[in-house]
Scaffold this motif. Structure first.
Motif, short mmCIF file in Angstrom:
data_model
loop_
_atom_site.label_atom_id
_atom_site.label_comp_id
_atom_site.label_asym_id
_atom_site.label_seq_id
_atom_site.Cartn_x
_atom_site.Cartn_y
_atom_site.Cartn_z
N LEU A 1 0.81 -1.22 0.00
CA LEU A 1 0.00 0.00 0.00
C LEU A 1 0.84 1.27 0.00
CD1 LEU A 1 -3.05 -1.03 2.23
CD2 LEU A 1 -2.86 -0.98 -0.26
N PRO A 2 1.93 1.36 0.80
CA PRO A 2 2.76 2.56 0.70
C PRO A 2 3.34 2.78 -0.71
CG PRO A 2 3.29 1.38 2.71
CD PRO A 2 2.37 0.50 1.91
N ALA A 3 3.72 1.70 -1.37
CA ALA A 3 4.25 1.83 -2.74
C ALA A 3 3.16 2.30 -3.70
CB ALA A 3 4.87 0.51 -3.21
N CYS A 4 1.95 1.77 -3.53
CA CYS A 4 0.83 2.20 -4.39
C CYS A 4 0.50 3.67 -4.16
CB CYS A 4 -0.41 1.34 -4.12
SG CYS A 4 -0.25 -0.37 -4.69
N ILE A 5 0.52 4.09 -2.91
CA ILE A 5 0.27 5.50 -2.59
C ILE A 5 1.35 6.38 -3.20
CG2 ILE A 5 0.21 7.18 -0.68
CD1 ILE A 5 -1.21 4.87 0.96
N ALA A 6 2.60 5.90 -3.16
CA ALA A 6 3.71 6.66 -3.76
C ALA A 6 3.49 6.82 -5.26
CB ALA A 6 5.04 5.96 -3.47
N VAL A 7 3.01 5.77 -5.93
CA VAL A 7 2.74 5.86 -7.37
C VAL A 7 1.68 6.94 -7.63
CG1 VAL A 7 1.82 4.67 -9.42
CG2 VAL A 7 3.39 3.47 -7.89
N LYS A 8 0.65 6.98 -6.81
CA LYS A 8 -0.41 7.98 -6.99
C LYS A 8 0.14 9.39 -6.80
CE LYS A 8 -3.88 4.71 -5.68
NZ LYS A 8 -4.98 4.30 -4.85
N ARG A 9 1.00 9.58 -5.79
CA ARG A 9 1.61 10.89 -5.57
C ARG A 9 2.50 11.29 -6.75
NH1 ARG A 9 3.37 9.41 -0.08
NH2 ARG A 9 1.56 9.71 1.21
N LEU A 10 3.24 10.32 -7.25
CA LEU A 10 4.11 10.60 -8.39
C LEU A 10 3.31 10.95 -9.64
CD1 LEU A 10 6.76 7.87 -7.65
CD2 LEU A 10 7.21 10.34 -7.76
#
Length: 191
Positions: A125-134
């Motif tokens: 989930l943190p990696a998925c959230i990072a993709v959304k922020r990027l």
């Protein structure tokens, strides 16, 4: 995971391509094309195995959708590289390089998310959230640099060419976010 890893590699080559002198880009375009072909083969193998396998740790539909979304990312990177070659683009504006860097980071986070699905759910989930922020960061850069392309009295042909390249880089980020959404959905369903 193999497709996600190749997407990271392709995004890195895309950044290198934009930094390179125009006469040195052919090899990079061919490298991205090779990676895209490898991803097509891997995706086909995954789907073929899904059809033959009775039991999978994840739902078949989820695996199929994830494989398809990951393939979309590298397909767009490949299409962007090909356009850079077809359009005989000159020196790349800083904005295109910045967006390519964001795309590479998004692909890296996506690879972490995909690779962590089975082994380490805490990272998904943190990696998925990072993709959304990027993706949001890429959107901001896209709007800023697309606007700069129209400033002053620019060459209309150059504007058309770079606009299409910016559009494709931004669409690649959108596809990375779509893939991250699928990974997040899988993680929540099986978490």
């Amino acid at each position: 995971k193999a497709v996600a890893e190749r997407s990271v590699e392709a995004a890195g080559v895309m950044e290198d391509l934009l930094r390179a002198a125009p006469d040195r880009r052919t090899f990079m375009v061919e490298t991205i094309k090779r990676l895209e072909h490898e991803c097509d083969t891997i995706t086909h193998e995954v789907i073929t195995r899904l059809d033959r396998s009775f039991i999978t740790p994840l739902d078949r539909e989820d695996i199929h959708e994830l494989a398809s979304k990951l393939d979309d990312v590298i397909d767009l990177i490949d299409g962007t590289a090909r356009r850079a070659q077809i359009f005989h683009l000159g020196e790349a504006p800083e904005g295109s390089i910045l967006i390519a860097q964001v795309l590479k980071r998004a692909c890296q986070e996506l690879s972490v998310a995909v690779g962590s699905l089975k082994k380490n759910q805490d990272k998904v989930l943190p990696a998925c959230i990072a993709v959304k922020r990027l993706e949001e960061e890429g959107d901001s850069l896209y709007h800023e640099w697309l606007g700069k392309a129209f400033e002053g009295n620019p060459d209309p042909m150059l504007v058309i060419k770079w606009k299409e390249l910016y559009d494709n880089l931004e669409k690649s980020l959108d596809m990375a976010e779509d893939a991250a959404n699928v990974v997040e959905s899988i993680a929540i369903k099986h978490g």
